[in-house]
Enzyme design. Structure first.
Site, short mmCIF file in Angstrom:
data_model
loop_
_atom_site.label_atom_id
_atom_site.label_comp_id
_atom_site.label_asym_id
_atom_site.label_seq_id
_atom_site.Cartn_x
_atom_site.Cartn_y
_atom_site.Cartn_z
CD GLU A 173 -3.58 16.08 -15.43
OE1 GLU A 173 -4.00 14.93 -15.41
OE2 GLU A 173 -2.67 16.47 -16.16
NE ARG A 196 -3.99 -2.03 2.09
CZ ARG A 196 -3.87 -3.14 2.78
NH1 ARG A 196 -2.85 -3.31 3.61
NH2 ARG A 196 -4.76 -4.10 2.66
CG HIS A 249 1.36 16.84 -23.89
ND1 HIS A 249 2.18 17.94 -24.00
CD2 HIS A 249 2.11 15.88 -23.27
CE1 HIS A 249 3.36 17.65 -23.48
NE2 HIS A 249 3.35 16.42 -23.03
CE LYS A 273 5.34 17.63 -14.20
NZ LYS A 273 5.59 16.41 -14.98
CG ASN A 332 -1.96 17.74 -20.27
OD1 ASN A 332 -0.96 17.08 -20.03
ND2 ASN A 332 -3.08 17.63 -19.59
CE LYS A 375 -0.44 13.72 -14.55
NZ LYS A 375 -0.76 14.08 -15.94
NE ARG A 420 0.41 17.26 -12.68
CZ ARG A 420 0.97 16.44 -11.81
NH1 ARG A 420 0.59 16.46 -10.56
NH2 ARG A 420 1.90 15.59 -12.18
CG HIS A 480 6.04 12.47 -25.12
ND1 HIS A 480 4.67 12.32 -25.21
CD2 HIS A 480 6.25 13.46 -24.23
CE1 HIS A 480 4.09 13.19 -24.39
NE2 HIS A 480 5.03 13.90 -23.80
CG HIS A 494 -0.99 12.24 -25.66
ND1 HIS A 494 -1.61 12.75 -24.53
CD2 HIS A 494 0.29 12.03 -25.30
CE1 HIS A 494 -0.73 12.83 -23.54
NE2 HIS A 494 0.42 12.40 -23.99
CD GLU A 535 6.95 17.15 -22.35
OE1 GLU A 535 6.37 18.15 -21.89
OE2 GLU A 535 6.34 16.13 -22.76
MG MG Z 1 4.77 15.05 -21.91
#
Ligand code: MG
Length: 371
Positions: free
Chosen positions: A230, A120, A241, A220, A238, A142, A234, A258, A245, A184
């Protein structure tokens, strides 16, 4: 040494220093209660750095074992996590002990997810070795793995006990991976810091890499501090993105890195913003030039319809609406929520008005070869 403090629910520091890899044992000793450590790394990274980390841990009498998986996004799944759980349990790791992520974004995501869930939740330390991981994925907490249905569909927010960034690890990276991280880096300038963007235009970022990393993680950090889970600000991270994506998905997550996809996505959405009158004219062209300066493509052959369809399946879309990150100008960003069905229309830029800077006229294969 540079230190950036992150004051999330569980506060921690990001330490940026050349050679810090050899000091990681001291950091583990100072910051955690660990008597044992499992160092998660891939078969590309292991030959370069594994022994340095294991040696440093050994000097502090921390019993450490490596967990080595096959490099690549294909490994970022629950099967690898199962093997890792098995090692953690066989090694009798307790809640006092620690997982160390030594590698790029895939490594940090997987090691972090195992740390978030084993018993946990136990501590973990990020030692990111790629520029992308150093400026972006190692900060923010994340963690997660992919499912056959999509990337990062299973995961948890789990903040590390510390992030140790050794810029010297970038020396062994092929140019393609430096460019990947620069996508980025440019994004941070776009969304929050016009002066930093100008710095990247004027200087060679790689000659000032410690400052660049510090600036990016500070931006960041500021965003994550204000919005850990988020729900609002936040989302600005993106920028580029949603379409990025979509492009990665169209390419089946191979060939297109990426950073490359994000670069194309940033130029496209800036151009769409200009077309809709919400983004200052000339913004897309500046982003395009900067991406190209750092070896990133700014165009792709995918059609607007293909992109809109691929973007509709993104987990960042909420129901019938989609959140788009747009720029007012370089350094100032905002979120615009539009109905999903209007996405294609929104991103479509008539090719006659965009002839000079048409982000769709290029050939990604050529750009890949250049990299
Ligand atoms: Mg990224």
């Amino acid at each position: 040494m540079k230190t950036v403090h992150v004051s999330t629910g569980k506060p921690y520091d990001i330490f940026i220093e050349r050679g810090i890899l050899d000091l990681c044992g001291e950091y583990v000793k100072r910051l955690t209660t660990a008597e044992k450590a499992v160092v998660v790394t891939d078969n590309n990274i292991a030959p370069h750095y594994q022994w340095r980390v294991l040696n440093s841990l050994g000097k502090q009498n921390i019993d450490a074992k490596p967990f080595i998986y096959k490099a690549g996004e294909e490994s970022k799944n629950l099967a690898t996590i199962s093997e890792l759980y098995k090692m953690l349990a066989d090694f009798r790791m307790t809640r006092r002990d620690i997982i160390i992520a030594l590698g790029g974004g895939v490594c940090g995501d997987m090691a972090g997810f195992a740390a978030a869930t084993y018993l946990r939740g136990i501590d973990f330390i990020q030692i990111p070795t790629s520029l992308l991981a150093q400026v972006d994925s190692s900060v923010g907490g994340k963690t997660g793995v992919d499912l056959p249905q999509g990337k990062n569909l299973v995961g948890a927010f789990h903040q590390p006990a510390a992030v140790l960034i050794d810029p010297d690890t970038l020396n062994t990276l092929p140019d393609k991976f430096i460019a990947d991280g620069m996508g980025e880096v440019i994004k941070y300038g776009c969304i929050k810091d016009g002066q930093f963007f100008e710095f990247l235009e004027r200087e060679n970022a790689l000659e000032h890499i410690e400052d660049v990393i510090e600036t990016c993680v500070s931006i960041k950090r500021d965003v994550v501090n204000r919005d850990e889970k988020e729900s609002g600000e936040r989302m600005l991270l993106n920028f580029g993105h949603t379409l990025g994506h979509a492009i990665e998905k169209i390419y089946g997550f191979t060939g297109m890195t990426h950073g490359m996809a994000v670069a194309i996505g940033m130029v496209m959405i800036a151009r769409a913003g200009e077309e809709r009158g919400v983004t200052q004219n000339g913004t897309a062209e500046r982003i395009k030039s900067l991406c190209e300066k750092y070896g990133l493509p700014a165009s792709d052959r995918a059609t607007f319809a293909e992109l809109a369809e691929a973007a509709a399946g993104d987990k960042k879309t909420s129901g019938s609406k989609i959140n788009l990150v747009l720029l007012k100008n370089i350094g100032e960003s905002f979120i615009l929520t539009i109905p999903l069905r209007e996405l294609e229309e929104f991103i479509t830029v008539p090719s006659n008005t965009a002839e000079e800077t048409n982000p769709y006229g290029g050939n990604t294969t050529d750009n890949l070869d250049q990299l």
